[in-house]
Scaffold this motif. Structure first.
Motif, PDB file in Angstrom:
ATOM      1  N   THR A 790       0.850  -1.185   0.000  1.00 29.90           N
ATOM      2  CA  THR A 790       0.000   0.000   0.000  1.00 29.90           C
ATOM      3  C   THR A 790       0.881   1.229   0.000  1.00 29.90           C
ATOM      4  OG1 THR A 790      -1.445  -1.272   1.419  1.00 29.90           O
ATOM      5  CG2 THR A 790      -1.987   1.044   1.110  1.00 29.90           C
ATOM      6  N   PHE A 791       0.561   2.138  -0.908  1.00 30.71           N
ATOM      7  CA  PHE A 791       1.390   3.338  -1.011  1.00 30.71           C
ATOM      8  C   PHE A 791       0.570   4.543  -0.576  1.00 30.71           C
ATOM      9  CE2 PHE A 791       2.589   0.369  -4.292  1.00 30.71           C
ATOM     10  CZ  PHE A 791       3.932   0.182  -4.037  1.00 30.71           C
ATOM     11  N   THR A 792       1.204   5.347   0.222  1.00 28.35           N
ATOM     12  CA  THR A 792       0.506   6.534   0.705  1.00 28.35           C
ATOM     13  C   THR A 792       1.345   7.760   0.420  1.00 28.35           C
ATOM     14  OG1 THR A 792      -0.150   5.122   2.545  1.00 28.35           O
ATOM     15  CG2 THR A 792      -0.760   7.435   2.661  1.00 28.35           C
ATOM     16  N   ASN A 793       0.651   8.755  -0.081  1.00 31.74           N
ATOM     17  CA  ASN A 793       1.343   9.983  -0.444  1.00 31.74           C
ATOM     18  C   ASN A 793       1.407  10.906   0.764  1.00 31.74           C
ATOM     19  OD1 ASN A 793       2.156  12.413  -1.471  1.00 31.74           O
ATOM     20  ND2 ASN A 793       0.803  12.346  -3.239  1.00 31.74           N
ATOM     21  N   LEU A 824      -1.430   8.856  -7.410  1.00 37.02           N
ATOM     22  CA  LEU A 824      -1.532   8.807  -5.954  1.00 37.02           C
ATOM     23  C   LEU A 824      -1.974  10.179  -5.452  1.00 37.02           C
ATOM     24  CD1 LEU A 824      -1.094   6.880  -3.645  1.00 37.02           C
ATOM     25  CD2 LEU A 824       1.248   7.671  -3.487  1.00 37.02           C
ATOM     26  N   GLY A 828      -2.230  11.696   1.468  1.00 32.51           N
ATOM     27  CA  GLY A 828      -2.871  10.506   2.004  1.00 32.51           C
ATOM     28  C   GLY A 828      -4.359  10.431   1.741  1.00 32.51           C
ATOM     29  N   SER A 831      -4.877   5.835  -1.713  1.00 36.96           N
ATOM     30  CA  SER A 831      -3.628   5.067  -1.807  1.00 36.96           C
ATOM     31  C   SER A 831      -3.684   4.162  -3.021  1.00 36.96           C
ATOM     32  CB  SER A 831      -3.416   4.249  -0.536  1.00 36.96           C
ATOM     33  OG  SER A 831      -4.515   3.369  -0.364  1.00 36.96           O
ATOM     34  N   THR A 833      -2.696   0.422  -4.278  1.00 35.82           N
ATOM     35  CA  THR A 833      -2.319  -0.900  -3.761  1.00 35.82           C
ATOM     36  C   THR A 833      -1.819  -1.762  -4.913  1.00 35.82           C
ATOM     37  OG1 THR A 833      -4.574  -1.667  -4.043  1.00 35.82           O
ATOM     38  CG2 THR A 833      -3.912  -0.918  -1.845  1.00 35.82           C
TER      39      THR A 833
END
Lengths: 876, 125
Positions: A790-793, A824, A828, A831, A833
């Motif tokens: 999971t990527f969060t900015n 993204l 936040g 996210s 994925t």
């Protein structure tokens, strides 16, 4: 009417043609005359026919077409008078040859003329027949000619004899008819008939072995007697040439005796006396005498073995070599080359004279002499010979130097008794004429040097001295540079001094100076400069004190316009600056190059293993490393078979290299991994794709090229073993972009196996981005782990074109599913994925490790983040 | 065996050419020193090159002698022969040659004999 009495007209025409100043004028005159002649032919003009034909012959000699005159010849031949016949036959012989069908028409006239009562006309006919008859004519007219062999007039007899030669050449079946008459001709007294008779017999013997036998049995003694008579005959003004009676007859008799004596011991015995007599008594100050001696020598060498005679013959040839006349020397050398096969020892005695001939002013004599010298050399006399040749090398012409060097090099290589002599001679040759020396030669020299380990010090000092003396010769510079690079420490510390050497003090900076000269010299070509760079690089490890200076020199070449130099200097610079820890290992002394492998490969028997030169385009002394690579491949246990597999691309090499696993025990297992993926990986690696930022590419290349330069040290550096390189199958990822050298720190984490629940981790976090991993495993399949990334900015800007890439060690298999999106949202708000599947083949023994790269665009900037994930749960 | 005889001057003009084997016309106008599988033996007399093309196995020095004998005969016949003599009397030169060499081999080794014979033949004309 005498055709030449009205020769004024012929003369006028000749004069007119000669007066023409241009080719066009001449053509005009000729055209006019031809027209007149053609008109006269059409009118069937009897009167001027012969004059016209004479003109026609002249025009033919100038090169103009004259076929319209051919029938005129026939008409003239058919006339009754001698003068007409004469000019007719002359025209026939000039304007026609045996391939023209018109010739057949003459057969009848010839037959009549052969039986004519006027012997001059018979002579004319024989002459024409002898010069241009075809096979059919020969067959038709053979009986007449045969009959004429016994004619009363010697002139006719001799013409008939020569005519018969042509007949049997054209129609070999008729040989039997001519054998007996020919034998009787040999008993003639008249020289002319005798010489033609001998020639006829020679012709018969060449054509038919039956005739040869016949003559051998019946005529050999007679011939020997004749020759003796001639040789002993008193002065005869008619046949005398330069004090010898009829040398032509001498020579023809010798030639026939040669044919008869060849292969037959009895016949040869007969002849030995007279041959000895002729050989020893003939005077050789004139060409006629030498001609006889030459023929005599040829005969002696061809007939059955008689040691004493042969030595005599070779001595004569030796005398030839000192003759002032070029022709005679040339002939002598030719004959000696043939003689050496049979009588090598005798020829050896004339070594000095032959060596003199090598220094002759005439080019063809020089060449022949050199070839002969080459044949004469054996182990015992190679040293003096080589010494002479090298001395001559210094004074010889440019054109000839190439030949001499090639010969000296092959001589030295074949016969050198000891290594130190070999090296000495080669050094001399290189100093003198290095530019003419082929590449294989100095490659071989380097191999020999590296094999002669006790001579390393001596060699490098000798080379250093030679190098100081002159830098003209490219090959010498290359070999010197290589040696100084390899054995520089021996040079400076005077290691391994031999008794014969003078002491020499060379400081480290002297050695570096020398190589700098090689680099900077304007005439050094690419190969030399590249070799010099490597040598400097080696010295930077051997002479730490000069390291800074060496670095400067290498640095200067960073902007070189030549790609090879630029590449090398950048790479070396990189290693010097950043990677000191591997430098010494990289630059250890090269292992001994395997001579037999090199020779075997030279002979084409081995496959060209491990070609290192596909990345580096030039043919450089890395080529010298080629033989090194074969044993090194063995060192590293890269090859699973006995023979190093013919590896044709670097990709494979690297794959093999980098397949060295983490644990030293499993060096072999690396190759069992899917090689295809590996190759693709490397292709990605080597094809510097769009994703590679500038600074990582040199390091990527570093590993590839420095890997090529010195493979041996690579085996020694354990750090390399930890190069992770397996790439996921997904096209979305490419792993080559990592800075592989940084991977020297072995990945140490070992995760233990534990229960099915695994905590999620924050795999990667930076100021602008966070990535978390969630793990899950399928029951019953402990090797495979499913990861949810999971990527969060973390920044206030939106990220676009988001791309995540990952790379894992070889024992892991990674599969990436496509990401949920490539945008993204900021801060936040959302996210991305992405699912990953990891298969751990070393499950239980090793834990997961991963390197990641994330690329995205924000605010019109391209951002790249990279990282390593070390905090995987232990038992995944 | 003699394949052909050529007399040429320094500009390459052929003064005499006699062929004992058939050759293409185009080849007749070419001169090479290693002509096919035979060798060429030549000697220069003033401005003229006397060339003989012979087999490889033949004795070169002997043919040099025969060239010299031929020149001597010409000298005797024409009394101090020069190139112009050969040009204007080419037919006679051919006749002399035919008495000296036949079918590519030597016919007569005595200068005297050949000169005598030429004398007889002249008388018939």
């Amino acid at each position: 009417m005498n055709p030449f009495s009205s020769g004024n007209r012929l003369r006028d025409m000749i004069r007119a043609i000669r007066a023409c100043k241009t080719a066009a004028e001449e053509r005009a005159v000729v055209r006019k005359e031809c027209a007149a002649i053609r008109a006269a032919i059409n009118e069937n003009d009897q009167g001027y026919r012969h004059r016209n034909l004479a003109k026609l012959m002249f025009i033919h000699m100038l090169g103009y077409p004259t076929h319209f005159g051919q029938m005129e010849c026939l008409k003239l031949i058919a006339s009754a008078g001698f003068p007409e016949k004469r000019i007719g036959y002359l025209g026939l012989m000039l304007l026609l040859d045996e391939r023209q069908e018109v010739l057949m028409l003459v057969t009848n006239s010839l037959k009549q003329d052969l039986n004519h009562s006027n012997q001059y006309i018979v002579g004319l006919a024989l002459c024409a027949l002898g010069n241009i008859s075809s096979a059919e004519m020969a067959r038709d007219l053979a009986p007449d000619v045969e009959r004429l062999l016994q004619f009363r007039d010697p002139n006719i007899r001799k013409k008939a004899a020569l005519c018969s030669i042509r007949i049997i050449k054209k129609v070999p079946d008729l040989v039997e008819n001519f054998m007996y008459p020919a034998a009787s001709l040999l008993k003639e007294k008249h020289h002319g008939v005798l010489v033609t008779g001998v020639q006829l017999c020679t012709g018969l013997c060449k054509v038919s072995s039956e005739a040869l036998e016949y003559f051998r049995e019946n005529c050999t003694e007679g011939l020997v007697k004749t020759l003796r008579d001639i040789a002993n005959s008193p002065y005869s003004p008619e046949y005398d040439v330069a004090g010898i009676t009829d040398p032509f007859l001498h020579i023809r008799l010798l030639m026939l005796l040669r044919l008869l004596g060849q292969g037959d011991a009895d016949a040869s015995d007969c002849m030995t006396d007279i041959l000895a007599q002729v050989a020893s008594r003939t005077e050789s100050n004139k060409n006629a005498g030498n001609a006889i001696l030459y023929e005599c020598v040829q005969t002696i060498m061809s007939i059955e073995d008689n040691g004493g005679l042969r030595v005599l013959a070779i001595n004569i040839l030796g005398r030839f070599l000192s003759n002032r006349d070029n022709n005679i020397r040339y002939v002598g050398l030719n004959m000696l080359m043939k003689a050496i096969v049979v009588e090598a020892k005798a020829v050896q005695r004339h070594r000095a004279t032959i060596l003199e001939c090598v220094k002759d002013s005439d080019a063809s004599i020089q060449k022949r002499a050199l070839e002969l010298v080459y044949l004469l050399v054996n182990e015992s006399n190679v040293k003096p010979f080589t010494k002479e040749l090298i001395e001559y090398l210094e004074v010889s012409d440019q054109e000839f130097k190439g030949d001499i060097t090639a010969k000296i090099c092959s001589l030295v290589e074949k016969f050198s008794p000891e290594k130190i002599w070999y090296i000495d001679q080669m050094l001399k040759v290189l100093s003198e004429a290095g530019n003419f020396v082929k590449d294989e030669v100095w490659h071989a020299l380097i191999v020999v040097i590296s094999n002669a380990s006790d001579l390393h010090g001596y060699t490098v000092r000798a080379l250093y001295r030679a190098f100081q003396a002159s830098t003209e010769q490219e090959s010498l510079v290359r070999v010197a540079v290589w040696c100084i690079g390899e054995y520089g420490d021996m040079l400076v510390n005077n290691v391994g001094m031999l008794d014969i050497e003078e002491p020499i003090t060379v400081t480290e900076s002297d050695a570096v100076d020398a190589i700098e000269v090689a680099i900077k010299h304007h005439r050094s070509d690419l190969t030399t400069k590249a070799m010099a760079l490597i040598a400097l690089f080696k010295l930077s490890s051997r002479f730490p004190a000069c390291s800074e200076r060496i670095k400067d020199i290498i640095f200067q070449n960073k902007q070189s316009l030549l790609l090879e130099l630029q590449q090398r200097s950048i790479e070396f610079n990189c290693i010097l600056q950043k990677y000191h820890n591997i430098r010494s290992a990289l630059l250890e002394r090269m292992p001994i190059l395997d001579e037999t492998t090199l020779r075997g490969r030279k002979d084409g028997s081995l496959p060209t293993a491990v070609s290192t030169s596909t990345i580096i385009p030039c043919d450089l002394p890395n080529g010298v490393a080629e033989p090194a690579a074969a044993p090194i491949g063995d060192l590293l246990d890269l090859s699973l078979d006995d023979v190093p597999p013919p590896i044709s691309s670097c990709g494979d090499i690297l794959q093999d290299l980098l397949a060295i696993d983490l644990s030293p025990a499993s060096a072999l297992s690396g190759t069992s991994h899917p090689p295809k993926a590996g190759t693709d990986v490397l292709l990605d690696l080597l094809s510097i794709g769009t994703l590679v930022p500038a600074e990582t590419s040199p390091s990527a290349l570093d590993i590839s090229s420095s890997g090529q330069d010195n493979k041996a040290p690579l085996a020694n550096s354990n750090g390399l073993a930890s190069l992770p390189l397996l790439i996921a199958d997904s096209p979305a990822s490419s792993a080559g972009m990592m800075d592989l050298l940084d991977a020297f720190d072995p990945i140490t984490q070992k995760l233990e196996e534990n229960g099915p629940a695994y905590p999620s981790i924050v795999a990667y976090e930076s100021r602008s981005l966070r990535m978390t991993f969630n793990f899950s495993k399928q029951p019953g399949n402990p090797r495979t782990t499913f990861i949810l990334a999971t990527f969060t900015n973390l920044s206030p800007n939106v990220y676009n074109d988001f791309l995540f890439q990952a790379a894992v060690p070889k024992f892991l298999q990674l599969h990436l599913d496509p990401a949920s999106s490539s945008t993204l949202p900021a801060s936040g708000d959302g996210s991305i994925t992405q699912n990953l599947k990891v298969n751990n083949t070393q499950h239980g023994k090793k834990s997961l490790a991963m390197r990641i790269r994330i690329a995205y665009k924000t605010n019109n900037d391209d951002i790249l983040e990279e990282g390593k994930i070390n905090n995987f749960p232990r038992d995944l | 065996m003699i394949r052909f005889i050529l007399l040429q001057n320094r500009q390459g003009k052929t003064r005499l050419a006699k062929y004992y084997v058939p050759l293409e016309d185009s080849e007749k106008h070419k001169v090479e020193y290693e002509f096919r599988t035979h060798k060429v033996i030549y000697r220069r007399y003033a401005g003229l090159f006397f060339s003989l093309c012979v087999d490889i196995t033949d004795n070169e020095l002997a043919y040099l002698e025969s060239i010299h004998l031929f020149v001597e005969i010409l000298d005797h016949f024409f009394s101090n022969v020069c190139e112009l003599d050969l040009v204007f009397n080419f037919h006679k030169v051919y006749l002399i040659l035919d008495e000296f060499i036949l079918a590519g081999e030597l016919q007569e080794t005595s200068k005297k004999a050949i000169i005598e014979r030429m004398g007889e033949l002249e008388k018939l004309d």
